[in-house]
Design a protein around this motif. Structure first.
Motif, PDB file in Angstrom:
ATOM      1  N   GLU A  75       0.726  -1.104  -0.061  1.00 21.01           N
ATOM      2  CA  GLU A  75       0.133  -0.004   0.088  1.00 21.01           C
ATOM      3  C   GLU A  75       0.803   1.264  -0.019  1.00 21.01           C
ATOM      4  N   LEU A  76       2.082   1.215   0.796  1.00 22.22           N
ATOM      5  CA  LEU A  76       2.906   2.416   0.750  1.00 22.22           C
ATOM      6  C   LEU A  76       3.323   2.489  -0.722  1.00 22.22           C
ATOM      7  N   LEU A  77       3.686   1.588  -1.401  1.00 22.07           N
ATOM      8  CA  LEU A  77       4.343   1.443  -2.779  1.00 22.07           C
ATOM      9  C   LEU A  77       3.282   2.181  -3.686  1.00 22.07           C
ATOM     10  N   LEU A  78       2.177   1.905  -3.543  1.00 19.52           N
ATOM     11  CA  LEU A  78       0.892   2.129  -4.278  1.00 19.52           C
ATOM     12  C   LEU A  78       0.834   3.592  -4.088  1.00 19.52           C
ATOM     13  N   SER A  79       0.794   4.111  -2.905  1.00 19.17           N
ATOM     14  CA  SER A  79       0.652   5.451  -2.627  1.00 19.17           C
ATOM     15  C   SER A  79       1.772   6.579  -3.075  1.00 19.17           C
ATOM     16  N   GLY A  80       2.910   6.065  -3.652  1.00 21.44           N
ATOM     17  CA  GLY A  80       3.762   6.851  -4.055  1.00 21.44           C
ATOM     18  C   GLY A  80       5.157   7.128  -2.943  1.00 21.44           C
ATOM     19  N   GLU A  87      18.352   3.920  -5.278  1.00 23.91           N
ATOM     20  CA  GLU A  87      18.227   5.032  -6.358  1.00 23.91           C
ATOM     21  C   GLU A  87      17.471   5.996  -5.718  1.00 23.91           C
ATOM     22  N   LYS A  88      16.997   5.971  -4.403  1.00 26.10           N
ATOM     23  CA  LYS A  88      15.894   6.880  -3.760  1.00 26.10           C
ATOM     24  C   LYS A  88      14.860   7.332  -4.842  1.00 26.10           C
ATOM     25  N   ARG A  89      14.083   6.309  -5.345  1.00 23.63           N
ATOM     26  CA  ARG A  89      13.024   6.441  -6.025  1.00 23.63           C
ATOM     27  C   ARG A  89      11.741   5.904  -5.627  1.00 23.63           C
ATOM     28  N   LYS A  90      10.686   6.372  -6.358  1.00 22.12           N
ATOM     29  CA  LYS A  90       9.254   5.831  -5.956  1.00 22.12           C
ATOM     30  C   LYS A  90       9.319   4.493  -6.917  1.00 22.12           C
ATOM     31  N   VAL A  91       8.323   3.641  -6.770  1.00 22.29           N
ATOM     32  CA  VAL A  91       8.152   2.585  -7.775  1.00 22.29           C
ATOM     33  C   VAL A  91       6.841   2.676  -8.174  1.00 22.29           C
ATOM     34  N   LEU A  92       6.654   2.713  -9.481  1.00 24.52           N
ATOM     35  CA  LEU A  92       5.326   3.095  -9.965  1.00 24.52           C
ATOM     36  C   LEU A  92       4.896   2.378 -11.243  1.00 24.52           C
ATOM     37  N   HIS A  93       5.244   1.189 -11.330  1.00 24.45           N
ATOM     38  CA  HIS A  93       4.869   0.400 -12.403  1.00 24.45           C
ATOM     39  C   HIS A  93       3.331  -0.095 -12.269  1.00 24.45           C
ATOM     40  N   HIS A  94       2.806  -0.149 -11.190  1.00 24.67           N
ATOM     41  CA  HIS A  94       1.353  -0.443 -10.933  1.00 24.67           C
ATOM     42  C   HIS A  94       0.499   0.957 -11.619  1.00 24.67           C
ATOM     43  N   LEU A  95       1.013   1.753 -11.361  1.00 25.07           N
ATOM     44  CA  LEU A  95       0.425   2.947 -12.037  1.00 25.07           C
ATOM     45  C   LEU A  95      -0.122   3.128 -13.464  1.00 25.07           C
ATOM     46  N   THR A  96       0.767   2.250 -14.468  1.00 22.19           N
ATOM     47  CA  THR A  96       0.699   2.107 -15.762  1.00 22.19           C
ATOM     48  C   THR A  96      -0.697   1.670 -15.858  1.00 22.19           C
ATOM     49  N   ARG A  97      -1.331   0.806 -15.061  1.00 19.61           N
ATOM     50  CA  ARG A  97      -2.416   0.167 -15.480  1.00 19.61           C
ATOM     51  C   ARG A  97      -3.565   0.330 -14.351  1.00 19.61           C
ATOM     52  N   ALA A  98      -3.432   1.339 -13.435  1.00 20.01           N
ATOM     53  CA  ALA A  98      -4.425   1.639 -12.296  1.00 20.01           C
ATOM     54  C   ALA A  98      -5.787   2.200 -12.967  1.00 20.01           C
ATOM     55  N   GLU A 103     -10.605   2.091  -9.583  1.00 20.42           N
ATOM     56  CA  GLU A 103     -10.446   2.519  -8.605  1.00 20.42           C
ATOM     57  C   GLU A 103      -9.049   3.466  -8.231  1.00 20.42           C
ATOM     58  N   VAL A 104      -9.001   4.602  -7.602  1.00 24.70           N
ATOM     59  CA  VAL A 104      -7.867   5.038  -7.590  1.00 24.70           C
ATOM     60  C   VAL A 104      -6.744   4.772  -6.648  1.00 24.70           C
ATOM     61  N   LEU A 105      -5.819   4.107  -7.016  1.00 21.17           N
ATOM     62  CA  LEU A 105      -4.718   3.226  -5.938  1.00 21.17           C
ATOM     63  C   LEU A 105      -3.636   4.370  -5.602  1.00 21.17           C
ATOM     64  N   PHE A 106      -3.621   5.387  -6.377  1.00 23.66           N
ATOM     65  CA  PHE A 106      -2.556   6.385  -5.957  1.00 23.66           C
ATOM     66  C   PHE A 106      -3.209   7.653  -5.472  1.00 23.66           C
ATOM     67  N   HIS A 107      -2.201   8.422  -4.815  1.00 23.20           N
ATOM     68  CA  HIS A 107      -2.323   9.598  -4.328  1.00 23.20           C
ATOM     69  C   HIS A 107      -1.892  10.619  -5.402  1.00 23.20           C
ATOM     70  N   ASN A 108      -0.728  10.318  -5.714  1.00 19.38           N
ATOM     71  CA  ASN A 108       0.117  11.274  -7.044  1.00 19.38           C
ATOM     72  C   ASN A 108      -0.669  11.557  -8.242  1.00 19.38           C
ATOM     73  N   GLU A 109      -1.585  12.229  -8.218  1.00 16.20           N
ATOM     74  CA  GLU A 109      -2.457  12.494  -9.482  1.00 16.20           C
ATOM     75  C   GLU A 109      -1.776  12.961 -10.622  1.00 16.20           C
ATOM     76  N   ASN A 110      -0.746  13.779 -10.532  1.00 18.46           N
ATOM     77  CA  ASN A 110       0.314  14.431 -11.495  1.00 18.46           C
ATOM     78  C   ASN A 110       0.967  13.236 -12.335  1.00 18.46           C
ATOM     79  N   LEU A 111       1.494  12.199 -11.577  1.00 15.98           N
ATOM     80  CA  LEU A 111       2.015  11.044 -12.270  1.00 15.98           C
ATOM     81  C   LEU A 111       1.039  10.093 -12.918  1.00 15.98           C
ATOM     82  N   ARG A 112      -0.107  10.091 -12.275  1.00 19.66           N
ATOM     83  CA  ARG A 112      -1.120   9.300 -12.791  1.00 19.66           C
ATOM     84  C   ARG A 112      -1.515   9.792 -14.141  1.00 19.66           C
TER      85      ARG A 112
END
Length: 522
Positions: A75-80, A87-98, A103-112
């Motif tokens: 859930e933390l990963l999904l929330s960004g 590499e001090k990065r988010k992990v957002l491959h799930h967002l490509t199919r969210a 349902e909205v899995l992510f809070h970061n709407e700009n990246l969505r």
């Protein structure tokens, strides 16, 4: 509060080590075959009746998953949250199919919005190529697309293309160039009509040595052909980051963008796979694949492992690796369409969890990712199954099967169709591995059995099923990383060889070894 602790610091792991190991043979019963199945997303089902799992072990695995907070970390990963600690990065491959999940899995709407925008851009582009609104530089319609990339830019997209080409009408034929070996590029380019071909250059950094070398190979081959009015760069599409050298060169036909939050081996549902699959089959087919992946992602959020196929698969794999001590896992798809899927999973798993330090770069003292290998059945039966059946090492087995074929072309031979024969072999192999056969008078023909096997199955290998299958394994690998306290999202082990090769090529390092092996030209 989220805790990050090594596996050997957990109470759950201590409990697992104290349990008696259940018999694989004794637990392979009709009751377990019926009860030990979990929906994995779309129409995919995971059955683990051949793994020797009893109720005490299930309870211990559940306790370990809870203690390691794997769903909370998902859930933390999904929330960004920043989950790639190396590499001090988010992990957002799930967002490509969210956006496919309802349902909205992510809070970061700009990246969505960024990923949605790119999907719309390459979907529109593919449609224009299909209708002839976009033509080659000499005015001819495009009939072939060639993906030029390596690692995650090749393995996943190639595996998905091969998995779908029997079922869906190809709008363009797809081919792939990955290896810097010149023979790879030469054979593919010689098979193409350059005036009717699009090349997709895939490199997030825009500096990948193999990809740029193969781009140059295409340019040199085109120059040699001296095609009137042919403009090579107008036959090239880039999939890259917005800041890369490729993106800054407006001589290319178009660029589609990816970012640092999606690792190569997790990128098949981004533009890395989306552009070539949309061009090959149409964007509607790629959308179906995303829907299946999103459904598997949603199933992977269940805290109850009896309802979470990816987590159950991950936990059983950990049990086999860390309690039983098995060093390898075989992926055995009984579908020729999945001929390159084991190769993709090999990179996904071994590049993600082939680590000897934890997420904080501290040494660990337990085994992590297994060696992954596999081939389609029934070919594998006539290759390495001898070792699987009677070798000195027990290797856990993951079978994949489908009730129906894709082509809908089949014939009876000796009382049954080829698809029936294929599935009979699948069922027979699972039974043989688990139950074995006793021949005490001739040990050469004795099969000890007890070789653990699971099965992922569906009615047919469709785009939606394939998406769920892909996401199942991505989530399995992610969960195992959480359990082992690893960073599953960087790959420092890939970098050293690249650095040394570049130093040799730039004469900054001693090339003696190349001379000794006769590897230098001339």
């Amino acid at each position: 509060m989220i805790r990050y602790q090594n596996l050997d610091q957990t109470k759950g792991f201590s409990q697992l080590k104290e349990l008696a190991i259940p018999s694989v043979v004794e637990h392979f019963t009709k009751e377990n075959l019926e009860s030990q199945s979990i929906r994995a997303g779309a129409d995919l089902t995971f059955n683990y009746a051949g793994k020797g799992i009893n109720q005490a072990l299930l309870s211990a695995l559940q306790a370990l998953a809870d203690e390691q907070q794997v769903i909370d970390k998902y859930e933390l990963l999904l929330s960004g949250e920043m989950m790639n600690t190396g590499e001090k990065r988010k992990v957002l491959h799930h967002l490509t199919r969210a956006q496919q999940a309802g349902e909205v899995l992510f809070h970061n709407e700009n990246l969505r919005h960024f990923y949605q925008q790119q999907q719309k851009r390459f979907s529109d582009f593919a449609n224009k190529v299909h209708t002839g609104e976009i033509l080659g530089s000499t005015g001819k319609k495009i009939t072939t697309v060639v993906q030029v990339g390596i690692g995650g830019s090749d393995l996943g997209p190639r595996a998905l293309y091969l998995a779908l080409q029997n079922l869906y009408l190809s709008k363009l034929e797809a081919k792939f160039i990955s290896n810097v070996d010149p023979d790879d590029a030469a054979i593919i380019i010689d098979s193409c009509d350059l005036e009717r071909t699009l090349f997709i250059l895939v490199s997030k950094s825009g500096t990948t040595q193999e990809t740029l070398a193969n781009r140059n190979f295409v340019l040199e081959a085109a120059a040699k052909q001296q095609i009137l009015n042919f403009i090579p760069n107008k036959h090239m599409v880039c999939v890259t980051s917005q800041t890369s050298p490729l993106a800054k060169d407006d001589s290319y036909l178009v660029s589609f963008f990816i970012d640092d939050f999606i690792g190569g081996r997790y990128s098949s549902t981004s533009a890395v796979g989306g552009v070539v699959l949309s061009l090959a089959f149409g964007s509607d087919v790629f959308d179906e694949l995303l829907e299946g992946a999103a459904d598997a992602d949603a199933h992977a959020r269940h805290r109850d492992i009896a309802q979470n196929a990816a987590l159950m698969d991950a936990l059983i794999g950990l049990y086999e690796r860390n309690i039983k001590g098995y060093p390898s896992t075989a992926i055995l798809p009984y579908s020729q369409a999945l001929s390159r899927f084991p190769a993709h999973l090999q990179q996904l798993d071994m590049e993600s969890n082939g680590k000897s330090v934890n997420r904080d770069a501290q040494l660990i003292s337990y085994s992590t990712g297994p060696t992954i290998f596999g081939e389609p059945g029934t070919n594998g039966q006539h290759s390495f199954y001898q070792l699987l059946h009677q070798g000195t090492d027990i290797i856990p087995l993951q079978f994949i099967g489908f009730s129906r074929s894709q082509c809908a072309v089949d014939y009876d031979f000796e009382g049954s169709t080829s698809q029936t024969k294929l599935n009979a072999n699948l069922a027979a192999q699972i039974s043989a591995f688990v139950l074995g056969k006793s021949e005490p008078s001739n040990l050469n023909k004795n099969f000890a059995g007890g070789r653990p096997a699971s099965l992922l199955y569906a009615p047919q290998l469709s785009a939606r099923t394939l998406g769920a299958l892909l996401a199942h394994y991505e989530n399995k690998v992610m969960f195992q990383g959480f359990l082992w306290n690893l960073n599953s999202f960087d790959q420092e082990g890939v970098q050293l060889g690249k650095v040394l090769a570049n130093e040799i090529l730039s004469n900054k390092a001693d090339a003696t070894i190349m001379h000794l092996f006769g590897l230098l030209e001339g």
